[in-house]
Design a protein around this motif. Sequence first.
Motif, PDB file in Angstrom:
ATOM      1  N   GLU A  93      10.826   0.045   3.059  1.00 44.76           N
ATOM      2  CA  GLU A  93      11.410   0.744   1.913  1.00 44.76           C
ATOM      3  C   GLU A  93      10.677   2.062   1.678  1.00 44.76           C
ATOM      4  O   GLU A  93       9.462   2.151   1.830  1.00 44.76           O
ATOM      5  N   ARG A  94      11.426   3.068   1.271  1.00 46.65           N
ATOM      6  CA  ARG A  94      10.840   4.398   1.158  1.00 46.65           C
ATOM      7  C   ARG A  94      11.642   5.238   0.170  1.00 46.65           C
ATOM      8  O   ARG A  94      12.773   4.900  -0.188  1.00 46.65           O
ATOM      9  N   ILE A  95      11.032   6.357  -0.247  1.00 44.28           N
ATOM     10  CA  ILE A  95      11.729   7.352  -1.047  1.00 44.28           C
ATOM     11  C   ILE A  95      11.154   8.709  -0.699  1.00 44.28           C
ATOM     12  O   ILE A  95       9.952   8.827  -0.418  1.00 44.28           O
ATOM     13  N   ARG A  96      11.993   9.727  -0.669  1.00 45.01           N
ATOM     14  CA  ARG A  96      11.504  11.071  -0.357  1.00 45.01           C
ATOM     15  C   ARG A  96      10.563  11.553  -1.455  1.00 45.01           C
ATOM     16  O   ARG A  96      10.853  11.424  -2.648  1.00 45.01           O
ATOM     17  N   VAL A  97       9.446  12.112  -1.044  1.00 46.66           N
ATOM     18  CA  VAL A  97       8.466  12.628  -1.997  1.00 46.66           C
ATOM     19  C   VAL A  97       9.109  13.693  -2.870  1.00 46.66           C
ATOM     20  O   VAL A  97       8.977  13.689  -4.100  1.00 46.66           O
ATOM     21  N   SER A  98       9.825  14.613  -2.249  1.00 46.05           N
ATOM     22  CA  SER A  98      10.448  15.701  -3.001  1.00 46.05           C
ATOM     23  C   SER A  98      11.497  15.175  -3.982  1.00 46.05           C
ATOM     24  O   SER A  98      11.642  15.693  -5.094  1.00 46.05           O
ATOM     25  N   THR A 150       0.867  -1.178   0.000  1.00 46.79           N
ATOM     26  CA  THR A 150       0.000   0.000   0.000  1.00 46.79           C
ATOM     27  C   THR A 150       0.899   1.222   0.000  1.00 46.79           C
ATOM     28  O   THR A 150       1.784   1.339   0.859  1.00 46.79           O
ATOM     29  N   LEU A 151       0.718   2.107  -0.967  1.00 46.40           N
ATOM     30  CA  LEU A 151       1.541   3.311  -1.006  1.00 46.40           C
ATOM     31  C   LEU A 151       1.079   4.251   0.094  1.00 46.40           C
ATOM     32  O   LEU A 151      -0.076   4.693   0.108  1.00 46.40           O
ATOM     33  N   ILE A 152       1.961   4.546   1.014  1.00 45.81           N
ATOM     34  CA  ILE A 152       1.651   5.407   2.149  1.00 45.81           C
ATOM     35  C   ILE A 152       2.581   6.616   2.117  1.00 45.81           C
ATOM     36  O   ILE A 152       3.807   6.470   2.057  1.00 45.81           O
ATOM     37  N   TYR A 209       7.858  11.137   3.025  1.00 42.23           N
ATOM     38  CA  TYR A 209       8.307   9.950   2.312  1.00 42.23           C
ATOM     39  C   TYR A 209       7.128   9.190   1.730  1.00 42.23           C
ATOM     40  O   TYR A 209       6.026   9.190   2.283  1.00 42.23           O
ATOM     41  N   PHE A 210       7.390   8.500   0.613  1.00 52.25           N
ATOM     42  CA  PHE A 210       6.505   7.449   0.122  1.00 52.25           C
ATOM     43  C   PHE A 210       7.053   6.129   0.654  1.00 52.25           C
ATOM     44  O   PHE A 210       8.229   5.811   0.449  1.00 52.25           O
ATOM     45  N   TYR A 211       6.200   5.342   1.321  1.00 52.63           N
ATOM     46  CA  TYR A 211       6.586   4.037   1.824  1.00 52.63           C
ATOM     47  C   TYR A 211       5.920   2.944   1.005  1.00 52.63           C
ATOM     48  O   TYR A 211       4.766   3.079   0.588  1.00 52.63           O
ATOM     49  N   GLY A 212       6.632   1.833   0.797  1.00 42.26           N
ATOM     50  CA  GLY A 212       6.079   0.686   0.108  1.00 42.26           C
ATOM     51  C   GLY A 212       7.167  -0.073  -0.624  1.00 42.26           C
ATOM     52  O   GLY A 212       8.202   0.493  -0.998  1.00 42.26           O
ATOM     53  N   ARG A 213       6.934  -1.377  -0.811  1.00 44.17           N
ATOM     54  CA  ARG A 213       7.926  -2.171  -1.534  1.00 44.17           C
ATOM     55  C   ARG A 213       7.996  -1.703  -2.984  1.00 44.17           C
ATOM     56  O   ARG A 213       7.003  -1.583  -3.678  1.00 44.17           O
ATOM     57  N   GLY A 214       9.217  -1.422  -3.415  1.00 46.69           N
ATOM     58  CA  GLY A 214       9.446  -0.966  -4.777  1.00 46.69           C
ATOM     59  C   GLY A 214       9.494   0.539  -4.936  1.00 46.69           C
ATOM     60  O   GLY A 214       9.799   1.030  -6.018  1.00 46.69           O
ATOM     61  N   THR A 215       9.212   1.292  -3.867  1.00 44.14           N
ATOM     62  CA  THR A 215       9.236   2.753  -3.998  1.00 44.14           C
ATOM     63  C   THR A 215      10.602   3.256  -4.440  1.00 44.14           C
ATOM     64  O   THR A 215      10.708   4.160  -5.271  1.00 44.14           O
ATOM     65  N   ALA A 216      11.664   2.648  -3.885  1.00 40.86           N
ATOM     66  CA  ALA A 216      13.021   3.057  -4.256  1.00 40.86           C
ATOM     67  C   ALA A 216      13.597   2.172  -5.353  1.00 40.86           C
ATOM     68  O   ALA A 216      14.373   2.633  -6.184  1.00 40.86           O
ATOM     69  N   ASP A 217      13.233   0.906  -5.367  1.00 43.67           N
ATOM     70  CA  ASP A 217      13.826  -0.066  -6.290  1.00 43.67           C
ATOM     71  C   ASP A 217      12.729  -0.897  -6.940  1.00 43.67           C
ATOM     72  O   ASP A 217      12.366  -1.946  -6.450  1.00 43.67           O
ATOM     73  N   MET A 218      12.233  -0.552  -8.157  1.00 42.86           N
ATOM     74  CA  MET A 218      12.515   0.700  -8.823  1.00 42.86           C
ATOM     75  C   MET A 218      11.251   1.259  -9.450  1.00 42.86           C
ATOM     76  O   MET A 218      11.265   1.794 -10.532  1.00 42.86           O
ATOM     77  N   LYS A 219      10.117   1.080  -8.746  1.00 48.47           N
ATOM     78  CA  LYS A 219       8.843   1.465  -9.341  1.00 48.47           C
ATOM     79  C   LYS A 219       8.676   2.977  -9.465  1.00 48.47           C
ATOM     80  O   LYS A 219       7.844   3.439 -10.257  1.00 48.47           O
ATOM     81  N   GLY A 220       9.450   3.743  -8.724  1.00 46.83           N
ATOM     82  CA  GLY A 220       9.453   5.189  -8.922  1.00 46.83           C
ATOM     83  C   GLY A 220       9.941   5.541 -10.315  1.00 46.83           C
ATOM     84  O   GLY A 220       9.329   6.337 -11.032  1.00 46.83           O
ATOM     85  N   LEU A 221      11.061   4.923 -10.725  1.00 48.63           N
ATOM     86  CA  LEU A 221      11.594   5.171 -12.063  1.00 48.63           C
ATOM     87  C   LEU A 221      10.686   4.566 -13.127  1.00 48.63           C
ATOM     88  O   LEU A 221      10.477   5.165 -14.190  1.00 48.63           O
ATOM     89  N   ASP A 222      10.120   3.395 -12.861  1.00 46.56           N
ATOM     90  CA  ASP A 222       9.168   2.806 -13.803  1.00 46.56           C
ATOM     91  C   ASP A 222       8.004   3.768 -14.071  1.00 46.56           C
ATOM     92  O   ASP A 222       7.593   3.967 -15.218  1.00 46.56           O
ATOM     93  N   PHE A 251      17.348  11.412  -6.091  1.00 45.16           N
ATOM     94  CA  PHE A 251      18.267  11.414  -4.953  1.00 45.16           C
ATOM     95  C   PHE A 251      17.785  10.455  -3.876  1.00 45.16           C
ATOM     96  O   PHE A 251      16.598  10.404  -3.543  1.00 45.16           O
ATOM     97  N   GLY A 252      18.734   9.696  -3.321  1.00 47.22           N
ATOM     98  CA  GLY A 252      18.433   8.754  -2.258  1.00 47.22           C
ATOM     99  C   GLY A 252      19.163   9.104  -0.975  1.00 47.22           C
ATOM    100  O   GLY A 252      20.160   9.832  -0.976  1.00 47.22           O
ATOM    101  N   ASP A 253      18.654   8.579   0.130  1.00 44.71           N
ATOM    102  CA  ASP A 253      19.284   8.785   1.424  1.00 44.71           C
ATOM    103  C   ASP A 253      20.545   7.930   1.536  1.00 44.71           C
ATOM    104  O   ASP A 253      20.667   6.892   0.877  1.00 44.71           O
ATOM    105  N   PRO A 254      21.476   8.315   2.403  1.00 47.47           N
ATOM    106  CA  PRO A 254      22.736   7.565   2.502  1.00 47.47           C
ATOM    107  C   PRO A 254      22.576   6.151   3.033  1.00 47.47           C
ATOM    108  O   PRO A 254      23.479   5.331   2.870  1.00 47.47           O
TER     109      PRO A 254
END
Length: 469
Positions: free
Chosen positions: A444-449, A122-124, A129-142, A431-434
């Motif tokens: 798993e998460r990615i910054r919204v901005s 579930t995208l939260i 942040y956006f949380y969910g499996r694949g948010t960073a690897d790699m459904k954001g880019l998809d 951009f990703g967190d360190p």
Amino acid sequence: MRKVAAGFFGLLMMGAATTAQAQAPRPDQLAFREIFEELVETNTALSVGSCTEAAAKMGARLKAAGFADADLHHITAPSNPKEGSLVAVLKGSDPKAGAVLLLGHIDVVEARREDWTRDPFTLIEEDGYFYGRGTADMKGLDAIWVDTLIRLKQAKTPPKATLKMALTCGEETAEAFNGADYLVKNHGPLIAADFVLNEGGGGRLSADGKRESLSIQVGEKAAQSYLVTVTNPGGHSSRPRPDNAIYQLAEALLKVRAYVFPAKMTDTTRFGLEMRAQRADAVGAALKTLLANPNDAEAAKVAATDVNVNSILHTNCVTTRLDAGHANNALPQRATAVINCRIFPGETVEGTLETLNKVVGDPGVKIEVIPPVRPIAINPPLDPKVVGPMKAVAAKHFPGVPVIPSMSSGATDGRYFGPAKMYVYGVPGIFGDPDGNGAHGLNERIRVSSLYAGRDYLFDLVKAYVGAK
């Protein structure tokens, strides 16, 4: 994507340039968010998910945006009905302008609800942040690739060059079916392009969200595992014998640990190592010596004490698994280990096996390749026609942030395009967190901005490549 460190982010800590600021989303960003949400909330893990379903949903979105059925290709191998791909084609106005392929895997690593703080499928959106499996690897880019095709399709004038997109399955499970490999082998003309844009690049943020550097992935190592086996007649533990399968295996593994593969450099890795050599420490001094003489084994040994340098300096082989014995009161009849190697571009699986056998030097130790054997990625050139626009567009979107070419110590689906002689580049922009944003792990998460800013950058970058207005 399986990666421990993408290129030189571990080597270099640049000065902070700007801070990503959270803002209220624009209408076009909300439309993009719907695509992203649908992808994340479609489970594509190997055990219970379906890439075919996700591909169908993205195809439906493209059709609704005006793509003809003839330009949408849903491809599924009969043996793997849930691991389908989508290939979409936006034809350019100039047949001589060539083509660009946007590549993305839509499968994800397994995620169990009981282990996560939130439902992984579930995208939260929470605390920026956006949380969910694949948010960073790699459904954001998809989602960005799908969104880019929709926006260019709905533009008043078509791009000059043809733009293609392939969403595939199987990148996260090396032992399973791979959609990119299937497309290259069975639908080569459909995905043929002058070059490929893929995952593997990106950007690095500091802990407080400041943009430090951007990375272009230019090349990657190949991952290959080897099984090491020692057998023995065994016997009762009360009657030890001079030879012992466990000790024999241990001695072989210690030889592998002590061996250092020769240092190698590509144009890309040399660039990063030259920058690392500027540090006033022992590793920096060793790198200066090594850059002047790549055959200096002692300098290479010192340089490799920096794990980030070591990961890209040469082929690396490390023991990752052990299994031995069958009873507490019996001498072991069998002892096995798995050695995982990350092979430097230009070297081979067979050549690495030969080296391991020479290093161990014991005919009683059997070393064999563990299937499958995947293609080894070809090393792309630092082509100004590809790298130049990445840097120029970055200067507009992320002024003052350095853009660094890198070689990944991990592996992507880019390796499958070697036989097709298609160069693959991992794009910067998101951009990703360190800490790696929990990719392959929990929460798993990615910054919204970061995702929205990366979308803007990549849209302008693709437009620059295909000549769109």
